[in-house]
Motif scaffolding. Structure first.
Motif, short mmCIF file in Angstrom:
data_model
loop_
_atom_site.label_atom_id
_atom_site.label_comp_id
_atom_site.label_asym_id
_atom_site.label_seq_id
_atom_site.Cartn_x
_atom_site.Cartn_y
_atom_site.Cartn_z
N ASP A 43 0.84 -1.20 0.00
CA ASP A 43 0.00 0.00 0.00
C ASP A 43 0.88 1.25 0.00
O ASP A 43 0.60 2.22 -0.73
CB ASP A 43 -0.90 0.03 1.24
N SER A 46 2.22 1.86 -3.38
CA SER A 46 1.19 2.45 -4.26
C SER A 46 1.00 3.93 -3.96
O SER A 46 0.81 4.74 -4.86
CB SER A 46 -0.14 1.72 -4.09
N LYS A 51 -0.24 5.84 -7.16
CA LYS A 51 -1.27 4.95 -7.71
C LYS A 51 -2.46 4.93 -6.76
O LYS A 51 -3.60 4.76 -7.20
CB LYS A 51 -0.71 3.53 -7.87
N GLN A 52 -2.19 4.98 -5.47
CA GLN A 52 -3.27 5.10 -4.50
C GLN A 52 -3.31 6.54 -4.05
O GLN A 52 -2.35 7.05 -3.47
CB GLN A 52 -3.05 4.18 -3.29
N THR A 53 -4.43 7.21 -4.31
CA THR A 53 -4.51 8.64 -4.02
C THR A 53 -5.56 8.96 -2.97
O THR A 53 -5.71 10.13 -2.61
CB THR A 53 -4.80 9.43 -5.30
#
Lengths: 160, 350
Positions: A43, A46, A51-53
């Motif tokens: 996580d 990412s 990629k994870q916002t």
């Protein structure tokens, strides 16, 4: 291309994740009231690749980095992202072309602590934990002074 | 003063300005918050007090084709502007001025043109699902979506990424990343009804299209991509088409292998089928210098031969935003004017 796929699949099958050694220990931190929940090393990767916002509660993630030359940034990048900051240059230029910017850079761990403590959704990494109640440790890599142990292992390094 | 000399002088001044600007930029390269400028390398210019960012890139090239006089040109100057309010909405646009300046008859007929490359709005439902509507780069293979000259290794572009599908399309897209599925999957599903936004007169846009592109991440930086699109084009090629494509990227210790293969099947008969692909190898020769080799081929409809191109060149990254390239392209069965001979360029990403 088929041969390459078979080769990579074979390497993927036989390879064993290995913990990196010799890197300075560090902790990944967020604001205590962020309600971000627990995260894994993947996580974190990412998040720092943008990629994870969003956090699970819908809040926008606000990651911050130390300067690329900082030994802690080097350790974080190699351990969590599997690549040195310099090796990610092409990645970030491609993301820039899509309108995605890399995490902000702050010049010191003190600045990172302050940012994370005061910014909703903020996330960073430090080499020493403070007693600031506004900050929560999510993961640690190695024995980080003053930190609770939430140990994770490094990702296999892709680029030296 | 003769026209050629005037154009040459203007070209030289533009190239010199680009180089001087790019050379001056490292002074701001510290990239640290709190600096007294809102410009950061590879981050563009953030308009103060807003959530608007401005970026750009430009390319000047010098080609020496065997059958024509040398050509010096500023091929493209691109400006991209985006708004990201740190919420779920995002707007992005890219304008490109094509064939800005050139010296020689080779480029005659290619008048300067302000092209709308991208114009879209995005809404992120979650990190795994986002919606996009507007005009965007066609997500087939890898090269087309990163085709900006500072981002690719060579001055010339693989034929298969130019001739077999339109560069951009207007429509809607569902896209996202699934980082926890295997080692991560990126996907996009898209559709167009052919209402192209500001169509470029030199391109043949989609009349209709429905497609998908999926990229699967593997160990050691390897990525496998798969493309499918069912489509018709407006002008040049008859009938309904189905395109299947695959792409591959592997990077390790600054080495890189990239490949794409595309097969386009036409319902107007097998003689209208087209295919092509390339494989490209990149190896570091020093800290900033890279060697590049590429083999590519292309078979177009109604043709009895397959065009083959071999490219060997050097790529020198003066910095992360200033790249010099020189390459030699050699072709066989070249009936389509594929690049041939010595090509060189300087690209700037601002």
């Amino acid at each position: 291309m088929i041969a390459a796929a078979i080769l990579i699949a074979f390497v993927d099958f036989v390879a064993l994740p290995a913990e990196r050694t010799g890197a300075p220990p560090f902790a990944v931190i967020v604001a205590s009231d962020s309600d971000t929940g627990r995260i894994t090393r993947d996580d974190a990767a990412s998040i720092f690749r943008r990629k994870q916002t969003f956090w699970k509660n819908g809040l926008r993630v606000q990651p911050v980095n130390l300067p690329a030359s900082d030994p802690l940034r080097q350790a974080f990048s190699r351990c969590v992202l599997g690549q040195a900051p310099e090796a990610l240059e092409d990645y970030w230029r491609q993301m820039y072309f899509q309108g995605v910017l890399p995490p902000r850079v702050l010049e010191s761990e003190r600045a990172v602590n302050l940012f994370v403590a005061t910014t909703p959704g903020g996330i960073g990494y430090v080499s020493t934990c403070t007693n600031d109640p506004r900050i929560t440790v999510l993961i640690t890599f190695g024995d980080v002074p003053n930190c609770p142990k939430r140990t994770a292992v490094c990702v296999p390094l892709q680029d030296s | 003063m003769p026209e050629e000399v005037r154009v040459m002088a203007r070209l030289c001044s533009v190239v010199a300005a680009l180089l001087l600007t790019a050379h001056a930029l490292p002074a701001f390269a510290d990239n640290i918050e709190g600096a007294d400028t809102d410009y950061r390398i590879d981050n563009g210019l953030k308009i103060p007090g807003t959530d608007i960012n401005v970026g750009s890139y430009g390319t000047a090239s010098l080609d020496n084709h065997p059958d024509t006089a040398p050509r010096l040109a500023v091929d493209a100057l691109s400006l991209f502007v985006w708004w990201d309010g740190q919420g779920r909405w995002k707007f992005f646009s890219e304008l490109e001025y094509e064939n800005l300046l050139y010296t020689e008859a080779y480029a005659k007929g290619k008048n300067g043109y302000l092209s709308l490359e991208r114009l879209y709005a995005e809404y992120a439902l979650t990190d795994t699902v986002g919606l996009r509507a507007g005009k965007f780069l066609t997500p087939i293979g890898r090269w087309n979506e990163i085709h900006a000259t500072p981002l690719v290794w060579t001055t010339s572009r693989p034929l298969a990424t130019q001739y077999l599908f339109p560069d951009n399309m207007s429509g809607v897209m569902v896209k996202g990343s699934l980082p926890n599925v295997g080692r991560g999957i990126d996907y996009s599903f898209y559709a167009s009804d052919g209402e192209e936004i500001r169509p470029n007169p030199s391109l043949d846009p989609f009349r209709e299209a429905v497609g998908a592109h999926v990229v699967v991440n593997s160990l050691y930086g390897a990525q496998f991509g798969f493309s499918y699109v069912s489509f018709e084009q407006e002008h040049s090629k008859p009938g309904h088409n189905q395109l299947l494509g695959s792409d591959f990227l592997w990077t390790h210790n600054r080495f890189e292998v990239m490949a794409e293969a595309v097969y386009r099947r036409s319902d107007a008969g097998s003689r209208n089928d087209e295919w092509g692909g390339y494989v490209q190898f990149v190896a570091p020769l020093s800290e900033r210098l890279y060697g590049v080799a590429r083999y590519e081929n292309l078979h177009l409809a109604q043709q009895s031969v397959t065009t083959q191109v071999r490219v060997a060149g050097l790529n020198y990254k003066l910095s992360s935003h200033l790249i010099l390239k020189i390459e030699w392209a050699s072709s066989r069965n070249n009936r389509i004017g594929a690049p041939d001979g010595l090509l060189s360029s300087v690209s700037v990403l601002l």
